[in-house]
Scaffold this motif. Sequence first.
Motif, short mmCIF file in Angstrom:
data_model
loop_
_atom_site.label_atom_id
_atom_site.label_comp_id
_atom_site.label_asym_id
_atom_site.label_seq_id
_atom_site.Cartn_x
_atom_site.Cartn_y
_atom_site.Cartn_z
N ALA A 177 0.84 -1.21 0.00
CA ALA A 177 0.00 0.00 0.00
C ALA A 177 0.87 1.26 0.00
N LEU A 178 1.98 1.23 0.74
CA LEU A 178 2.87 2.40 0.76
C LEU A 178 3.56 2.59 -0.58
N GLU A 179 4.01 1.51 -1.18
CA GLU A 179 4.69 1.63 -2.47
C GLU A 179 3.75 2.14 -3.55
N GLN A 180 2.47 1.82 -3.45
CA GLN A 180 1.48 2.32 -4.40
C GLN A 180 0.96 3.71 -4.03
N GLN A 181 1.46 4.24 -2.90
CA GLN A 181 1.07 5.57 -2.41
C GLN A 181 -0.45 5.66 -2.23
N ASP A 182 -1.03 4.59 -1.71
CA ASP A 182 -2.47 4.50 -1.48
C ASP A 182 -2.72 4.58 0.01
N ASP A 183 -3.10 5.76 0.49
CA ASP A 183 -3.34 5.95 1.92
C ASP A 183 -4.51 5.12 2.42
N LEU A 212 6.82 -1.05 11.72
CA LEU A 212 6.10 0.10 11.19
C LEU A 212 7.00 1.32 11.08
N ALA A 213 7.82 1.55 12.09
CA ALA A 213 8.70 2.71 12.07
C ALA A 213 9.70 2.63 10.92
N GLN A 214 10.34 1.49 10.75
CA GLN A 214 11.31 1.34 9.66
C GLN A 214 10.62 1.38 8.29
N MET A 215 9.41 0.85 8.21
CA MET A 215 8.69 0.86 6.94
C MET A 215 8.37 2.29 6.52
N LEU A 216 7.93 3.11 7.45
CA LEU A 216 7.59 4.50 7.12
C LEU A 216 8.83 5.31 6.77
N LEU A 217 9.96 5.01 7.43
CA LEU A 217 11.17 5.78 7.18
C LEU A 217 11.87 5.37 5.89
N GLN A 218 11.84 4.09 5.57
CA GLN A 218 12.57 3.61 4.39
C GLN A 218 11.85 3.89 3.09
N ASN A 219 10.54 4.10 3.13
CA ASN A 219 9.80 4.33 1.90
C ASN A 219 9.95 5.79 1.47
N PRO A 220 10.26 6.07 0.20
CA PRO A 220 10.37 7.47 -0.23
C PRO A 220 9.07 8.25 -0.07
N TYR A 221 7.95 7.57 -0.15
CA TYR A 221 6.66 8.25 -0.04
C TYR A 221 6.34 8.49 1.44
N MET A 252 11.07 10.36 12.20
CA MET A 252 9.74 10.49 11.63
C MET A 252 9.15 11.88 11.88
N LEU A 253 9.47 12.48 13.02
CA LEU A 253 9.02 13.85 13.26
C LEU A 253 9.63 14.82 12.26
N VAL A 254 10.91 14.57 11.91
CA VAL A 254 11.56 15.43 10.89
C VAL A 254 10.87 15.26 9.54
N ARG A 255 10.54 14.03 9.18
CA ARG A 255 9.86 13.81 7.90
C ARG A 255 8.44 14.37 7.93
N ALA A 317 18.85 11.85 4.05
CA ALA A 317 18.43 11.04 5.19
C ALA A 317 16.93 11.07 5.41
N TYR A 318 16.30 12.22 5.19
CA TYR A 318 14.90 12.38 5.61
C TYR A 318 13.92 12.60 4.46
N TYR A 319 14.39 13.00 3.29
CA TYR A 319 13.47 13.30 2.19
C TYR A 319 13.93 12.60 0.92
N PRO A 320 13.88 11.27 0.88
CA PRO A 320 14.36 10.55 -0.31
C PRO A 320 13.55 10.85 -1.56
N GLN A 321 12.28 11.21 -1.40
CA GLN A 321 11.48 11.50 -2.59
C GLN A 321 11.95 12.79 -3.26
N VAL A 322 12.32 13.80 -2.47
CA VAL A 322 12.86 15.04 -3.02
C VAL A 322 14.25 14.79 -3.61
#
Length: 546
Positions: A177-183, A212-221, A252-255, A317-322
Amino acid sequence: MSCWTLLGLPATPDTRTIKRHYAQLLKQTRPDEDPEAFQRLREAYEQALEQAHWLSEEHDDAQACAVDDLRHDLTAQQAPAQLSPAQRVAPLLEGIRIEQLDLRHEQAIEADCALEFELGLLRHCVERPGQSPQLLAWGFETFNWLSAWQRLDLPDYLTDALLQQCRQTLEQSLRNALEQQDDDAFIQAYARRPVHGWLHDLDQRHWFNQCLAQMLLQNPYWSSTVFQAVCAGQGWKAGKDNLCPDTEWNRMLVREQGPAFIASQRVLAMQAPSSPEQRAAYLLLAPISLHRRRAFARRLNEEDWARCRTLSSHLHAYYPQVAAEMPGGTPFFWREWEFAFNAWPMYLAILIACLAGALVRYAPQGNGPGEILGVTLFWGACFAASAALMHWLWQPLAHRAWVRDHALSARLLHRFDPGRNLLLLRDLLPATVLGSALGFVCGPTSTIVYLGMLLGIAGVRHSGFSTRIFWRHSAPWQRRLLIGLGCVLVAAGLVALKLASNYATVTANQGLQQWSERLCAQMPASARECAAPATTDQWYGREDTP
């Protein structure tokens, strides 16, 4: 619930077995984490010891009756005794379906093979994960798998495999769901977590928080909606009672503050380059082409590069999508520019201008290539040293006046330089001073050649031709090899020119002539024609004119 069910043991008079299983359960049920469960376990343990005392007495009587039992109808009991529990449970597990589970389980209990039935069902679920989701759910509900109440005599390799399978299934649904950017899909998959009863265990809750924490941080989205939903569901919050790991929580607070930070950096990039922070933001985040970034990077100093390193590390480190949207997909695309030799056009133009001036001045006088080359090298060394000193003194002053220089250049050069690539004080003023000095010493031709070379190199850089043709697609070692090869070729050409000049033919009026020896060899020393010092006619003679 009986004490034997709570302990996960059959009724037995063996007190050693009871104590051993009780010690194993204590590792899973700690009094400081779950005092109520610990109290229930303690009471069941005491009741089991008390009942074991009575069972031991009954066991003696049962042994006396065993001989009589063996004598009863050997023919009737011999057939079932020949089948092992595994053989008796095999027909019950063959072609099993969810509708038949309750009935087959009752039959297994009546046939005294309940343990074998549970093992067979567990093995079936592990070996066929995609075919048995309903069977697995029934097993969790009936046998309390992966909980503190499951049988202690289940094989560890089966329970571990089942745990890994359940973890992977849950994690994969959330990650997809995260990789598809589907909230919505992520929130729905996350809302179904109560179905996974094994997550109620303390160790599994810790694992799920970390996952959950690592999943949210490692995904560019990154989605604030997803983050807020997970915080509410997992109990993540600022303070001492935060269930999220501290390191991941801070990241995660930084992101979470990322959109505001990136917006502020983009606004900073649009302002005048008056500070290292603004210049770093312009180089990394301004909507400009690659060759314009390269042209801008030639004017940065060490303080600016330090700020670029800090901002690039933060984005990586914090904004891989950018960071993925930057040139080359990385915020460190500028690394080779930091230590590049950007003053080479000035020195190259000086050398070519000195050579042109020497040719114009001395070639018509009949001087050879060696003499012209010597004059060129002498003038080039003098002007190169002067240019290096001027560059060292002037660039820091021009850097401080960057904003005023930018505004002044935009007002005076907007017709000739629409792209604002040239700065009046930083670029044009030193070029004018050096060009005037070259014209005064070497002649006007040197000034023209010098300024023409600088304009030509600037035009090639502005068009990005070299970047598109070679530099963008070549490795750093290839670029260094090409530069080194060019230097070697230039040096070899100069040496060859010098050697050729040494073997040139002597022209008229060069070298010592033999006239003084021929005129004065046989004459007395007092002769007037041979008096010292020798005259020009004696040394060089006279050329016959037609």
